[in-house]
Write an enzyme that holds these catalytic residues in place. Structure first.
Site, PDB file in Angstrom:
ATOM      1  N   ARG A  26       0.826  -1.217   0.000  1.00 56.83           N
ATOM      2  CA  ARG A  26       0.000   0.000   0.000  1.00 56.83           C
ATOM      3  C   ARG A  26       0.858   1.264   0.000  1.00 56.83           C
ATOM      4  O   ARG A  26       0.493   2.272   0.612  1.00 56.83           O
ATOM      5  CB  ARG A  26      -0.946   0.034   1.196  1.00 56.83           C
ATOM      6  CG  ARG A  26      -2.008  -1.038   1.190  1.00 56.83           C
ATOM      7  CD  ARG A  26      -3.172  -0.626   0.298  1.00 56.83           C
ATOM      8  NE  ARG A  26      -4.274  -1.551   0.430  1.00 56.83           N
ATOM      9  CZ  ARG A  26      -5.375  -1.300   1.147  1.00 56.83           C
ATOM     10  NH1 ARG A  26      -5.510  -0.171   1.780  1.00 56.83           N
ATOM     11  NH2 ARG A  26      -6.327  -2.193   1.195  1.00 56.83           N
ATOM     12  N   ARG A  30      -3.499   6.838   0.877  1.00 51.79           N
ATOM     13  CA  ARG A  30      -3.985   8.050   1.545  1.00 51.79           C
ATOM     14  C   ARG A  30      -2.982   8.770   2.435  1.00 51.79           C
ATOM     15  O   ARG A  30      -3.198   9.924   2.786  1.00 51.79           O
ATOM     16  CB  ARG A  30      -5.234   7.704   2.373  1.00 51.79           C
ATOM     17  CG  ARG A  30      -6.467   7.596   1.501  1.00 51.79           C
ATOM     18  CD  ARG A  30      -7.603   6.952   2.263  1.00 51.79           C
ATOM     19  NE  ARG A  30      -7.224   5.589   2.614  1.00 51.79           N
ATOM     20  CZ  ARG A  30      -8.057   4.691   3.152  1.00 51.79           C
ATOM     21  NH1 ARG A  30      -9.282   5.028   3.432  1.00 51.79           N
ATOM     22  NH2 ARG A  30      -7.640   3.479   3.408  1.00 51.79           N
ATOM     23  N   ARG A  39      -7.166  11.645  -5.583  1.00 49.15           N
ATOM     24  CA  ARG A  39      -8.364  10.928  -5.135  1.00 49.15           C
ATOM     25  C   ARG A  39      -9.603  11.821  -5.187  1.00 49.15           C
ATOM     26  O   ARG A  39     -10.713  11.312  -5.421  1.00 49.15           O
ATOM     27  CB  ARG A  39      -8.103  10.406  -3.710  1.00 49.15           C
ATOM     28  CG  ARG A  39      -9.184   9.557  -3.098  1.00 49.15           C
ATOM     29  CD  ARG A  39      -9.292   8.220  -3.794  1.00 49.15           C
ATOM     30  NE  ARG A  39     -10.356   7.405  -3.194  1.00 49.15           N
ATOM     31  CZ  ARG A  39     -11.650   7.561  -3.433  1.00 49.15           C
ATOM     32  NH1 ARG A  39     -12.050   8.496  -4.264  1.00 49.15           N
ATOM     33  NH2 ARG A  39     -12.545   6.785  -2.858  1.00 49.15           N
ATOM     34  N   ASP A  76      -6.673  -3.070  -7.211  1.00 43.16           N
ATOM     35  CA  ASP A  76      -7.252  -3.651  -6.000  1.00 43.16           C
ATOM     36  C   ASP A  76      -7.567  -5.118  -6.246  1.00 43.16           C
ATOM     37  O   ASP A  76      -7.779  -5.526  -7.393  1.00 43.16           O
ATOM     38  CB  ASP A  76      -8.535  -2.908  -5.599  1.00 43.16           C
ATOM     39  CG  ASP A  76      -8.893  -3.190  -4.147  1.00 43.16           C
ATOM     40  OD1 ASP A  76      -8.356  -2.499  -3.269  1.00 43.16           O
ATOM     41  OD2 ASP A  76      -9.668  -4.124  -3.894  1.00 43.16           O
ATOM     42  N   TYR A 152     -14.845 -11.691   0.479  1.00 37.56           N
ATOM     43  CA  TYR A 152     -15.524 -10.419   0.160  1.00 37.56           C
ATOM     44  C   TYR A 152     -16.773 -10.667  -0.687  1.00 37.56           C
ATOM     45  O   TYR A 152     -17.798 -10.009  -0.526  1.00 37.56           O
ATOM     46  CB  TYR A 152     -14.568  -9.459  -0.564  1.00 37.56           C
ATOM     47  CG  TYR A 152     -13.515  -8.899   0.366  1.00 37.56           C
ATOM     48  CD1 TYR A 152     -13.780  -7.771   1.140  1.00 37.56           C
ATOM     49  CD2 TYR A 152     -12.284  -9.509   0.506  1.00 37.56           C
ATOM     50  CE1 TYR A 152     -12.843  -7.262   2.025  1.00 37.56           C
ATOM     51  CE2 TYR A 152     -11.330  -9.014   1.392  1.00 37.56           C
ATOM     52  CZ  TYR A 152     -11.612  -7.889   2.145  1.00 37.56           C
ATOM     53  OH  TYR A 152     -10.684  -7.406   3.033  1.00 37.56           O
TER      54      TYR A 152
HETATM   55  O1  CP3 Z   1       0.084  -1.984  -2.392  1.00 41.27           O
HETATM   56  C1  CP3 Z   1      -0.281  -1.069  -3.153  1.00 41.27           C
HETATM   57  O2  CP3 Z   1       0.098   0.124  -3.010  1.00 41.27           O
HETATM   58  C2  CP3 Z   1      -1.107  -1.393  -4.391  1.00 41.27           C
HETATM   59  C3  CP3 Z   1      -2.495  -1.114  -4.287  1.00 41.27           C
HETATM   60  C4  CP3 Z   1      -3.427  -1.986  -3.468  1.00 41.27           C
HETATM   61  C5  CP3 Z   1      -4.653  -1.483  -2.963  1.00 41.27           C
HETATM   62  N1  CP3 Z   1      -5.328  -2.517  -2.399  1.00 41.27           N
HETATM   63  C6  CP3 Z   1      -5.116  -0.099  -3.072  1.00 41.27           C
HETATM   64  C7  CP3 Z   1      -6.239   0.379  -2.246  1.00 41.27           C
HETATM   65  C8  CP3 Z   1      -3.346  -3.332  -3.122  1.00 41.27           C
HETATM   66  C9  CP3 Z   1      -2.225  -4.327  -3.350  1.00 41.27           C
HETATM   67  C10 CP3 Z   1      -4.563  -3.664  -2.462  1.00 41.27           C
HETATM   68  C11 CP3 Z   1      -4.875  -5.017  -1.977  1.00 41.27           C
HETATM   69  C12 CP3 Z   1      -6.101  -5.247  -1.217  1.00 41.27           C
HETATM   70  N2  CP3 Z   1      -7.321  -4.658  -1.390  1.00 41.27           N
HETATM   71  C13 CP3 Z   1      -6.223  -6.219  -0.212  1.00 41.27           C
HETATM   72  C14 CP3 Z   1      -5.130  -7.176   0.215  1.00 41.27           C
HETATM   73  C15 CP3 Z   1      -4.134  -6.562   1.131  1.00 41.27           C
HETATM   74  C16 CP3 Z   1      -4.660  -6.212   2.487  1.00 41.27           C
HETATM   75  O3  CP3 Z   1      -4.678  -5.005   2.795  1.00 41.27           O
HETATM   76  O4  CP3 Z   1      -5.021  -7.128   3.238  1.00 41.27           O
HETATM   77  C17 CP3 Z   1      -7.540  -6.160   0.269  1.00 41.27           C
HETATM   78  C18 CP3 Z   1      -8.134  -7.014   1.361  1.00 41.27           C
HETATM   79  C19 CP3 Z   1      -8.239  -5.176  -0.506  1.00 41.27           C
HETATM   80  C20 CP3 Z   1      -9.677  -4.818  -0.442  1.00 41.27           C
HETATM   81  C21 CP3 Z   1      -9.885  -3.401  -0.096  1.00 41.27           C
HETATM   82  N3  CP3 Z   1      -9.559  -2.337  -0.896  1.00 41.27           N
HETATM   83  C22 CP3 Z   1     -10.458  -2.888   1.096  1.00 41.27           C
HETATM   84  C23 CP3 Z   1     -10.924  -3.743   2.256  1.00 41.27           C
HETATM   85  C24 CP3 Z   1     -10.463  -1.496   0.981  1.00 41.27           C
HETATM   86  C25 CP3 Z   1     -11.066  -0.503   1.943  1.00 41.27           C
HETATM   87  C26 CP3 Z   1     -10.244  -0.310   3.146  1.00 41.27           C
HETATM   88  C27 CP3 Z   1      -9.196   0.726   2.923  1.00 41.27           C
HETATM   89  O5  CP3 Z   1      -8.036   0.491   3.258  1.00 41.27           O
HETATM   90  O6  CP3 Z   1      -9.580   1.812   2.469  1.00 41.27           O
HETATM   91  C28 CP3 Z   1      -9.850  -1.165  -0.258  1.00 41.27           C
HETATM   92  C29 CP3 Z   1      -9.625   0.195  -0.795  1.00 41.27           C
HETATM   93  C30 CP3 Z   1      -8.245   0.530  -1.240  1.00 41.27           C
HETATM   94  N4  CP3 Z   1      -7.412  -0.277  -1.968  1.00 41.27           N
HETATM   95  C31 CP3 Z   1      -7.587   1.775  -1.037  1.00 41.27           C
HETATM   96  C32 CP3 Z   1      -6.343   1.685  -1.667  1.00 41.27           C
HETATM   97  C33 CP3 Z   1      -5.296   2.756  -1.777  1.00 41.27           C
HETATM   98  C34 CP3 Z   1      -8.188   2.980  -0.332  1.00 41.27           C
HETATM   99  C35 CP3 Z   1      -9.251   3.579  -1.185  1.00 41.27           C
HETATM  100  C36 CP3 Z   1      -9.316   5.105  -1.150  1.00 41.27           C
HETATM  101  O7  CP3 Z   1      -8.319   5.777  -1.430  1.00 41.27           O
HETATM  102  O8  CP3 Z   1     -10.426   5.604  -0.904  1.00 41.27           O
END
Ligand code: CP3
Length: 347
Positions: A26, A30, A39, A76, A152
């Site tokens: 990640r 943010r 964003r 994602d 999910y």
């Molecule tokens: O690593 C990176 O920088 C690459 C991008 C990446 C994102 N999500 C961007 C993201 C990667 C590799 C993921 C993987 C992901 N997504 C996982 C597996 C890793 C982990 O964290 O366990 C999971 C379970 C998800 C599903 C997901 N996506 C959730 C549950 C959420 C909401 C919670 C949160 O952290 O906001 C997301 C949204 C998400 N994915 C964001 C980002 C940057 C935030 C969204 C925003 O900016 O509004």
């Protein structure tokens, strides 16, 4: 420079490196003001993932600022259910919401027809990022593992107890197997397309692997991961695969032995000695700094970085977090981490 000389790839292959390579799960997100700025241009998070220009920009932001040794595609794990035609939306501050599927009739609503076409903007971003990455920066693609993505899809979003998923998997294992098989096929297609577009390493995120034990872990975590590893290795024998069965404790060992992943991404709960003595001899390791310490910074961060380096740097090792970077992480602390690792190279 040939691509197999990038520090990250050298470290995975057990070649000598000046200092341990690093990237952060990640790393685009943010905690970066420049991410928050982009964003605001889109309302739904998926509009960012499916806009190749914006996805490219966001992927490159942390590389420009900190010079990590790898960029990870900005996307994602939930693009897979979306591309299987399940409805996925992101509600502000609430995380993802999906139209839950819980049985055979839900399964019948999904299709692999048109799957790759619906993900075309993601592969377009891969090509654009590839063009713009610095020569020394490795490019990582990824997908969620079938089990984690299934949670999910079945829960309809994030969950604590995973009651619906466990109910389906235990009550109708053959039906649930069909969902896992569909996700396994979809994951292979998605990783293959990213590799053909230019990613040099792929990571399989199994964030919820740790809730399964024994026979269930073997069936829903190891078996589908092995099928993915075999298919990707058959088509792309030189592409390293990172596995992240988060929270699976001592089950990391069987996961490593049976799936054949090249790199194990270690969560922060895994004891360093277990990683060093039992896992690092059979795979490269990546991890496992607690993301909370990157929020703290200062001497707490330095002390733990030193401990992790002392445990792992004699073997195949990539520095990373044990899970994704937290949104309130001060960017200065990420810069501090980069400096600590640079110093480790000189010291
Ligand atoms: O690593 C990176 O920088 C690459 C991008 C990446 C994102 N999500 C961007 C993201 C990667 C590799 C993921 C993987 C992901 N997504 C996982 C597996 C890793 C982990 O964290 O366990 C999971 C379970 C998800 C599903 C997901 N996506 C959730 C549950 C959420 C909401 C919670 C949160 O952290 O906001 C997301 C949204 C998400 N994915 C964001 C980002 C940057 C935030 C969204 C925003 O900016 O509004």
């Amino acid at each position: 420079m040939r691509s197999d000389e990038k520090t990250l790839l050298r470290a995975i292959r057990g070649k000598s490196v000046e200092r341990p390579p690093y990237w952060l799960m990640r790393q685009a997100g943010r905690y970066l003001p420049e991410y928050r700025e982009i964003r605001t241009k889109v309302s739904d998070f998926f509009d960012l993932c499916f806009n190749p220009t914006l996805a490219t920009e966001v992927t490159l932001q942390p590389i420009r600022r900190f010079g990590m040794d790898a960029a990870i595609l900005f996307s994602d794990i939930l693009v897979i259910p979306h591309a299987l035609t399940q409805k996925v939306v992101f509600k502000e501050g609430e995380g993802p919401i999906l139209d839950a599927i819980q049985d055979q009739s839900g399964l019948a609503s999904l299709t692999l027809d048109g799957f790759i076409d619906r993900l075309a903007p993601v592969y377009e971003a891969v090509g654009m990022i590839k063009e713009e990455l610095p020569l020394q920066t490795a490019f990582i693609g990824f997908a969620g593992a079938p089990w984690t993505v299934a949670t999910y899809m079945v829960e309809g979003g994030g969950s604590r107890g995973f009651v619906k998923t466990q109910a389906w998997a235990n009550g109708d294992p053959d039906g649930f197997q069909k969902l896992i098989d569909l996700l396994t096929q979809a994951t292979i297609l998605h990783l293959d397309a990213q590799i053909r577009g230019g990613v040099e390493v792929v990571q399989i995120f199994d964030s919820w692997a740790g809730i399964l034990k024994d026979r269930d872990f073997a069936r829903w975590v190891i078996a589908p991961t092995l099928a993915i590893v075999e298919a990707i290795k058959r088509a792309h024998p030189t592409i390293p695969i990172i596995g992240f069965p988060r929270g699976s404790g001592s089950q990391y060992l069987g996961y490593a032995q049976e799936t054949g992943v090249d790199v194990l991404s270690l969560d922060q709960d895994l004891p360093l000695a277990f990683g060093r003595d039992s896992l690092q001899p059979i795979a490269a390791v990546q991890g496992n700094l607690d993301p909370v310490l990157l929020v703290a910074g200062g001497s707490a961060l330095k002390t733990r970085v030193d401990e992790i380096l002392a445990a792992f740097r004699q073997g195949r090792f990539i520095f990373n977090l044990g899970h994704g970077i937290l949104p309130h992480t001060p960017p200065e602390n990420v810069a501090q981490l980069g400096q600590l690792l640079d110093r480790a190279g000189r010291g």
